[in-house]
Design a protein around this motif. Structure first.
Motif, short mmCIF file in Angstrom:
data_model
loop_
_atom_site.label_atom_id
_atom_site.label_comp_id
_atom_site.label_asym_id
_atom_site.label_seq_id
_atom_site.Cartn_x
_atom_site.Cartn_y
_atom_site.Cartn_z
N ALA A 157 0.83 -1.09 -0.03
CA ALA A 157 0.02 0.06 -0.04
C ALA A 157 0.92 1.41 0.17
O ALA A 157 0.65 2.11 -0.67
N PHE A 158 1.91 1.37 0.59
CA PHE A 158 2.86 2.36 0.82
C PHE A 158 3.48 2.72 -0.79
O PHE A 158 3.41 3.91 -0.81
N THR A 204 0.60 3.85 -3.14
CA THR A 204 0.32 5.03 -2.79
C THR A 204 1.23 6.22 -3.74
O THR A 204 0.68 7.09 -4.46
N HIS A 205 2.60 5.89 -3.79
CA HIS A 205 3.25 6.72 -4.52
C HIS A 205 3.38 6.37 -5.90
O HIS A 205 3.44 7.70 -6.54
N TYR A 262 0.59 5.80 -7.41
CA TYR A 262 -0.65 6.47 -7.79
C TYR A 262 -0.52 8.07 -8.13
O TYR A 262 -0.58 8.75 -8.93
N VAL A 263 0.12 8.84 -6.86
CA VAL A 263 0.64 10.07 -6.98
C VAL A 263 1.34 10.27 -8.40
O VAL A 263 1.09 11.46 -9.16
N LEU A 301 -0.56 9.88 -11.46
CA LEU A 301 -1.38 11.23 -11.64
C LEU A 301 -0.71 12.25 -12.14
O LEU A 301 -1.27 12.98 -13.18
N GLU A 353 -2.46 4.49 -12.99
CA GLU A 353 -3.03 5.13 -11.89
C GLU A 353 -4.29 4.18 -11.58
O GLU A 353 -4.64 3.98 -10.21
#
Lengths: 69, 400
Positions: free
Chosen positions: A36-37, A40-41, A43-44, A47, A55
């Motif tokens: 998840a960590f 998250t990166h 994903y950002v 974007l 994404e």
């Protein structure tokens, strides 16, 4: 993920590469928290790079883990 | 010496301004010199109205952003995925970090501090790790924060307007009078041809003096002698409209300016003209109009081009004019029109530069402590008085 490759991508502002490297690491990680960590990166940076495919992958992983609405 | 009036004296001075043009005095010196008065104007004049802050052409395609400062407020202009212009406070909802520092196209609006990320409609996309490492869910945020703080905005004739306090009537209602007068121009697509069609002028003057000067044609033969060859004083007419009650509680804004019946400058030796807007009434073949959309936007329309000046107040005694020229037809952007475009821009720049001496001179005159605001020549200064009335009325209005 090689730290060197990641730092080089970030230093160059290459968000597409950073997203890909983080995503690979997220998918290769065994624990949910680590996955998840990194997702998250991924994903950002996806974007920022306009990388819809990453994404979507990162978002799907985070939602499956209950880490993103 | 900056003259500060007591609240009672200020009220009395402003009340004299709103009287009939035959007896009114102009705004008191304080209105042009005082930092306190300027601070009050921010709230009562600019925040309460539709103020011009920039140009839609600076967001050439979806996903463009442009950070600006207006009256000290950090704002973000953005064009969303659907192409609509949006205006937000340029500040993250988390710790108040300024979000965007450079204009350009970007896929997401990401805070450089903790990477909270927003789309161009202002919606929060992700708050990374806000619920703990790897956890992007935080119930507090979901309840209280959905996105950037948006400011009411509207695009008219290429200019981005905002209503900061959110209480003004809708733009179309607030400016119903001008929209009606210029209905033939209001929805026409505009062509901006790039840096050859824009310039800025820095002025050591209060923003209001630039507006006042723009409203009247009285000064033209003296300050702009080149206009005498094709647009003489007697060819000009006043444009004045008071605010009107549209329905209970909703009143349109006043506007003022001037027009000419003989606008037809020769920009090419071979007699070639810029192509005109489609569907105009024949009266526009020679007519042109120049109106101030209060508080700070100056507009001009001609059959073949328009221009807009956004006056950026930088303080009580400093202003910047941002001038952009727009053409009626897209093919004017082609190289064959370059020389005429250059000549047109040069002509307008010369006219506006000629005004600098007088608006800065009037600013200097406001330091004369015995000056009482000045009298109006009713036959010639009535449009300027309309602006004075409007500005004084805003300052006299009680805070809502």
């Amino acid at each position: 993920m090689s730290d060197k490759a990641l730092l080089a991508a970030l230093a160059a502002g290459d968000h597409a590469l950073a997203a890909r490297l983080y995503m690979e690491t997220a998918e290769a990680s065994s624990g949910d928290d680590a996955s998840a960590f990194y997702a998250t990166h991924a994903y950002v940076h996806a974007l920022q790079a306009g990388q819809a495919a990453i994404e979507e992958r990162a978002g799907a992983l985070l939602r499956r883990l209950g880490r993103l609405r | 010496m900056t003259q500060m009036l007591s609240s009672q004296d200020r009220c009395a001075a402003l009340t004299q301004v709103v009287g009939d043009v035959d007896v009114a005095l102009g705004l008191p010196n304080e209105a042009y010199l005082s930092a306190d008065y300027f601070e009050e104007e921010k709230r009562k004049v600019f925040a309460a109205s539709w103020a011009g802050i920039g140009f839609a052409k600076d967001l050439p395609e979806p996903l463009w952003v442009k950070p600006i400062e207006f009256l000290g407020e950090p704002l973000l202009l953005a064009r969303d995925r659907e192409g609509q212009v949006r205006v937000f406070y340029n500040v993250c909802r988390h710790r108040g970090m300024k979000l965007v520092f450079e204009a350009g196209k970007q896929n997401v609006i990401r805070c450089p501090y903790h990477s909270w990320s927003y789309d161009h409609g202002g919606t929060l996309k992700i708050t990374p790790h806000a619920g703990g490492p790897g956890n992007n869910i935080c119930s507090r945020l979901e309840k209280d924060v959905t996105g950037l703080i948006e400011i009411r905005s509207h695009v008219f004739m290429g200019v981005i307007f905002i209503n900061l306090d959110g209480k003004a009537p809708a733009f179309e209602e607030a400016n119903a009078g001008l929209l009606q007068r210029w209905h033939e121009y209001a929805d026409k697509p505009l062509t901006h041809t790039g840096s050859d069609s824009g310039f800025t002028l820095s002025l050591d003057t209060n923003w209001k003096l630039a507006v006042e000067n723009y409203c009247e044609s009285y000064h033209l033969p003296w300050v702009h002698p080149s206009l005498n060859s094709y647009s003489r004083l007697e060819d000009h007419y006043h444009i004045m409209q008071a605010g009107e009650e549209l329905r209970p509680g909703v009143t349109s804004e006043a506007f003022a300016g001037q027009g000419t019946l003989v606008y037809s400058p020769m920009l090419a030796d071979d007699g070639r003209r810029f192509p005109a807007f489609d569907g105009l009434d024949p009266k526009w073949d020679k007519q042109a109009e120049y109106t101030a959309l209060f508080p700070n936007v100056l507009l001009g329309v001609h059959k073949d081009h328009s221009f807009a000046i956004v006056i950026e107040p930088k303080g009580p005694t400093q202003s910047v004019e941002h001038v952009e020229i727009f053409y009626a037809q897209p093919h004017v952007a082609e190289a064959e029109w370059q020389a005429m475009r250059d000549k047109n821009a040069t002509m307008w720049k010369q006219v506006f530069e000629e005004d600098i001496f007088v608006v800065e001179g009037m600013q200097k005159g406001r330091s004369a402590s015995g000056f009482d605001g000045g009298v109006f020549a009713p036959a010639m200064d009535a449009p300027t008085h309309v602006f004075h009335q409007w500005a004084a009325s805003k300052m006299l209005a009680e805070a809502q």
